[in-house]
Design a protein around this motif. Structure first.
Motif, PDB file in Angstrom:
ATOM      1  N   MET A 194       0.733  -0.872   0.085  1.00  0.00           N
ATOM      2  CA  MET A 194      -0.252  -0.136  -0.190  1.00  0.00           C
ATOM      3  C   MET A 194       0.608   1.041  -0.230  1.00  0.00           C
ATOM      4  SD  MET A 194      -2.634   1.638   2.922  1.00  0.00           S
ATOM      5  CE  MET A 194      -1.645   1.989   4.207  1.00  0.00           C
ATOM      6  N   ILE A 195       2.062   1.545   0.597  1.00  0.00           N
ATOM      7  CA  ILE A 195       2.639   2.653   1.010  1.00  0.00           C
ATOM      8  C   ILE A 195       3.532   3.101  -1.031  1.00  0.00           C
ATOM      9  CG2 ILE A 195       5.355   3.761   1.975  1.00  0.00           C
ATOM     10  CD1 ILE A 195       4.852   1.888   4.189  1.00  0.00           C
ATOM     11  N   GLU A 196       3.920   1.515  -1.464  1.00  0.00           N
ATOM     12  CA  GLU A 196       4.905   1.960  -2.685  1.00  0.00           C
ATOM     13  C   GLU A 196       4.203   2.075  -3.260  1.00  0.00           C
ATOM     14  OE1 GLU A 196       7.018  -2.056  -3.964  1.00  0.00           O
ATOM     15  OE2 GLU A 196       6.725  -1.048  -5.542  1.00  0.00           O
ATOM     16  N   GLU A 197       2.122   1.829  -3.863  1.00  0.00           N
ATOM     17  CA  GLU A 197       1.459   1.970  -4.531  1.00  0.00           C
ATOM     18  C   GLU A 197       1.077   4.193  -3.635  1.00  0.00           C
ATOM     19  OE1 GLU A 197      -2.589   0.502  -4.792  1.00  0.00           O
ATOM     20  OE2 GLU A 197      -1.201  -0.915  -4.861  1.00  0.00           O
ATOM     21  N   LYS A 198       0.554   3.912  -2.533  1.00  0.00           N
ATOM     22  CA  LYS A 198      -0.035   5.205  -2.266  1.00  0.00           C
ATOM     23  C   LYS A 198       0.953   6.658  -2.463  1.00  0.00           C
ATOM     24  CE  LYS A 198      -4.073   4.304  -0.467  1.00  0.00           C
ATOM     25  NZ  LYS A 198      -5.011   4.321   0.575  1.00  0.00           N
ATOM     26  N   PHE A 199       2.443   6.168  -2.278  1.00  0.00           N
ATOM     27  CA  PHE A 199       3.921   6.817  -1.707  1.00  0.00           C
ATOM     28  C   PHE A 199       4.631   6.728  -3.055  1.00  0.00           C
ATOM     29  CE2 PHE A 199       1.570   6.791   1.783  1.00  0.00           C
ATOM     30  CZ  PHE A 199       1.024   8.537   2.352  1.00  0.00           C
ATOM     31  N   ASP A 200       5.910   5.905  -2.585  1.00  0.00           N
ATOM     32  CA  ASP A 200       6.474   4.980  -3.644  1.00  0.00           C
ATOM     33  C   ASP A 200       7.767   3.900  -2.777  1.00  0.00           C
ATOM     34  OD1 ASP A 200       8.561   6.867  -1.993  1.00  0.00           O
ATOM     35  OD2 ASP A 200       8.602   7.858  -3.742  1.00  0.00           O
ATOM     36  N   TYR A 201       8.301   3.783  -3.539  1.00  0.00           N
ATOM     37  CA  TYR A 201       9.057   2.432  -2.835  1.00  0.00           C
ATOM     38  C   TYR A 201      10.333   2.627  -1.931  1.00  0.00           C
ATOM     39  CZ  TYR A 201      12.225  -1.748  -2.024  1.00  0.00           C
ATOM     40  OH  TYR A 201      12.159  -3.261  -1.007  1.00  0.00           O
ATOM     41  N   LYS A 202      10.594   3.899  -2.871  1.00  0.00           N
ATOM     42  CA  LYS A 202      12.023   4.721  -1.507  1.00  0.00           C
ATOM     43  C   LYS A 202      11.438   4.423  -0.088  1.00  0.00           C
ATOM     44  CE  LYS A 202      13.522   8.865  -2.528  1.00  0.00           C
ATOM     45  NZ  LYS A 202      13.864  10.037  -2.556  1.00  0.00           N
ATOM     46  N   LEU A 203      10.429   5.614  -0.027  1.00  0.00           N
ATOM     47  CA  LEU A 203       9.530   5.628   1.246  1.00  0.00           C
ATOM     48  C   LEU A 203       9.657   3.896   2.230  1.00  0.00           C
ATOM     49  CD1 LEU A 203       8.311   7.412   3.599  1.00  0.00           C
ATOM     50  CD2 LEU A 203       5.884   7.012   2.431  1.00  0.00           C
ATOM     51  N   VAL A 204       8.852   2.343   1.437  1.00  0.00           N
ATOM     52  CA  VAL A 204       9.392   0.824   2.049  1.00  0.00           C
ATOM     53  C   VAL A 204      10.841   1.016   2.535  1.00  0.00           C
ATOM     54  CG1 VAL A 204       9.290  -0.695   1.250  1.00  0.00           C
ATOM     55  CG2 VAL A 204       7.188   0.895   0.333  1.00  0.00           C
ATOM     56  N   ASP A 205      11.374   2.003   2.018  1.00  0.00           N
ATOM     57  CA  ASP A 205      12.733   1.404   1.454  1.00  0.00           C
ATOM     58  C   ASP A 205      13.024   2.039   2.587  1.00  0.00           C
ATOM     59  OD1 ASP A 205      15.299  -0.647   0.537  1.00  0.00           O
ATOM     60  OD2 ASP A 205      15.855   1.304   0.127  1.00  0.00           O
ATOM     61  N   GLN A 206      13.076   3.563   3.113  1.00  0.00           N
ATOM     62  CA  GLN A 206      13.235   3.933   4.397  1.00  0.00           C
ATOM     63  C   GLN A 206      12.658   3.988   5.480  1.00  0.00           C
ATOM     64  OE1 GLN A 206      12.297   7.796   3.161  1.00  0.00           O
ATOM     65  NE2 GLN A 206      13.505   8.836   3.891  1.00  0.00           N
ATOM     66  N   LEU A 207      12.076   3.759   5.566  1.00  0.00           N
ATOM     67  CA  LEU A 207      10.834   2.704   6.763  1.00  0.00           C
ATOM     68  C   LEU A 207      11.271   1.815   7.536  1.00  0.00           C
ATOM     69  CD1 LEU A 207       6.953   2.880   5.790  1.00  0.00           C
ATOM     70  CD2 LEU A 207       8.942   4.945   7.170  1.00  0.00           C
ATOM     71  N   LEU A 208      12.065   0.705   6.240  1.00  0.00           N
ATOM     72  CA  LEU A 208      12.310  -0.937   6.672  1.00  0.00           C
ATOM     73  C   LEU A 208      13.947  -0.390   7.721  1.00  0.00           C
ATOM     74  CD1 LEU A 208      11.372  -2.821   3.624  1.00  0.00           C
ATOM     75  CD2 LEU A 208      10.494  -2.823   6.189  1.00  0.00           C
ATOM     76  N   THR A 209      14.997   0.860   6.735  1.00  0.00           N
ATOM     77  CA  THR A 209      15.680   0.926   6.693  1.00  0.00           C
ATOM     78  C   THR A 209      15.928   2.020   8.472  1.00  0.00           C
ATOM     79  OG1 THR A 209      16.632   1.185   4.749  1.00  0.00           O
ATOM     80  CG2 THR A 209      18.183   1.716   6.450  1.00  0.00           C
ATOM     81  N   GLU A 210      15.257   2.472   8.669  1.00  0.00           N
ATOM     82  CA  GLU A 210      15.107   2.714  10.298  1.00  0.00           C
ATOM     83  C   GLU A 210      14.787   2.790  11.287  1.00  0.00           C
ATOM     84  OE1 GLU A 210      13.154   6.606   9.414  1.00  0.00           O
ATOM     85  OE2 GLU A 210      14.678   7.509   7.448  1.00  0.00           O
ATOM     86  N   SER A 211      13.751   1.398  10.690  1.00  0.00           N
ATOM     87  CA  SER A 211      12.618   1.117  11.553  1.00  0.00           C
ATOM     88  C   SER A 211      13.732   0.248  13.017  1.00  0.00           C
ATOM     89  CB  SER A 211      11.463   0.046  11.257  1.00  0.00           C
ATOM     90  OG  SER A 211      10.749   1.566  10.898  1.00  0.00           O
ATOM     91  N   ASP A 212      14.719  -0.812  12.406  1.00  0.00           N
ATOM     92  CA  ASP A 212      14.839  -2.236  13.401  1.00  0.00           C
ATOM     93  C   ASP A 212      14.238  -2.382  13.492  1.00  0.00           C
ATOM     94  OD1 ASP A 212      17.603  -2.921  14.260  1.00  0.00           O
ATOM     95  OD2 ASP A 212      17.375  -1.143  16.174  1.00  0.00           O
ATOM     96  N   LEU A 213      14.109  -3.110  12.931  1.00  0.00           N
ATOM     97  CA  LEU A 213      12.878  -4.138  12.850  1.00  0.00           C
ATOM     98  C   LEU A 213      13.695  -5.611  13.565  1.00  0.00           C
ATOM     99  CD1 LEU A 213      10.817  -3.485  10.148  1.00  0.00           C
ATOM    100  CD2 LEU A 213       9.782  -3.486  12.815  1.00  0.00           C
ATOM    101  N   PRO A 214      12.875  -6.650  14.397  1.00  0.00           N
ATOM    102  CA  PRO A 214      13.722  -7.663  14.799  1.00  0.00           C
ATOM    103  C   PRO A 214      13.879  -9.087  14.068  1.00  0.00           C
ATOM    104  CG  PRO A 214      12.026  -7.098  16.329  1.00  0.00           C
ATOM    105  CD  PRO A 214      11.956  -6.380  15.219  1.00  0.00           C
ATOM    106  N   SER A 215      12.566  -8.731  13.159  1.00  0.00           N
ATOM    107  CA  SER A 215      12.530  -9.645  11.198  1.00  0.00           C
ATOM    108  C   SER A 215      13.594  -9.220  10.494  1.00  0.00           C
ATOM    109  CB  SER A 215      11.058  -9.474  10.874  1.00  0.00           C
ATOM    110  OG  SER A 215      10.966  -8.619   9.897  1.00  0.00           O
ATOM    111  N   GLY A 216      13.569  -7.761  10.963  1.00  0.00           N
ATOM    112  CA  GLY A 216      14.719  -7.704   9.413  1.00  0.00           C
ATOM    113  C   GLY A 216      14.163  -6.939   8.187  1.00  0.00           C
TER     114      GLY A 216
END
Ligand code: HEM
Length: 179
Positions: free
Chosen positions: A12-34
């Protein structure tokens, strides 16, 4: 929480915004699952809380609004991926009435580790449905979006009023009144 909830959210984020934002969120979020989610995997629902908060920071859209949008988006996904569950109903109230005792029961058979909310449903009048939502995951805004998406899918118009029954958001009442 099942991976499909995460993969659809990122789509949904990729569709409504862009993939760059998805990438940014995943990089910044420090998620246990990676941040590498598969549809059938299971992940801590707190990762969703983290991702939605980060998205809110970036977009300046409040978290409840993002969760509602996501619920509307997810309902469309369900109508495609779980067609038979939806086809059993000929109206929004009929579908909403069937979540607790049919749809989520079937979901649990497919994914035994699914974490699902509990709904108690009453119908005081023909045009009024009352849904009590209970969940430790406190995703009532997501539920709101799913209800709204369901009404739109069946081409029905209704007012949804959400009332928090507890301060922590784990018990919520929805009054859905058709116009
Ligand atoms: C065909 C229709 C539906 C299907 C196939 C379906 C399936 C699912 C699945 C797979 C999950 C994820 C479980 C997990 O992550 O472990 C889920 C969660 C959830 N579902 Fe449904 N669902 C449907 C309709 C609805 C509707 C209409 C509502 C709205 C009232 C709803 C409310 C929720 C909520 C709020 C959650 C998040 C978990 C929680 O709050 O505890 N579902 N559902």
């Amino acid at each position: 929480m099942k991976g499909i909830v995460f993969t659809e959210f990122l789509e949904m984020i990729e569709e409504k915004f862009d993939y760059k934002l998805v990438d940014q969120l995943l990089t910044e979020s420090d998620l246990p699952s990676g941040g590498t989610y598969t549809a059938i995997g299971t992940y801590d629902h707190l990762e969703m809380v983290t991702l939605v908060s980060k998205l809110s920071e970036h977009t300046h859209i409040p978290v409840p609004e993002l969760l509602q949008s996501y619920g509307r988006y997810m309902f469309i996904t369900f109508t495609k991926s779980y067609r038979p569950f939806v086809d059993r109903s000929d109206s929004a109230f009929s579908l909403l009435n069937s979540i607790q005792h049919y749809i989520h029961v079937e979901v649990k058979k497919i994914y035994p580790d699914a974490e699902l909310p509990h709904f108690t449903v009453e119908q005081p009048t023909e045009n009024h449905l009352r849904m009590y939502y209970e969940s430790e995951r406190k995703l009532s805004d997501f539920a709101y979006g799913l209800i709204d998406g369901c009404l739109t899918y069946f081409g029905e118009k209704a007012t949804i009023t959400k009332t928090n029954l507890t301060d922590d958001g784990s018990h919520v009442l929805f009054d859905i009144v058709k116009e």
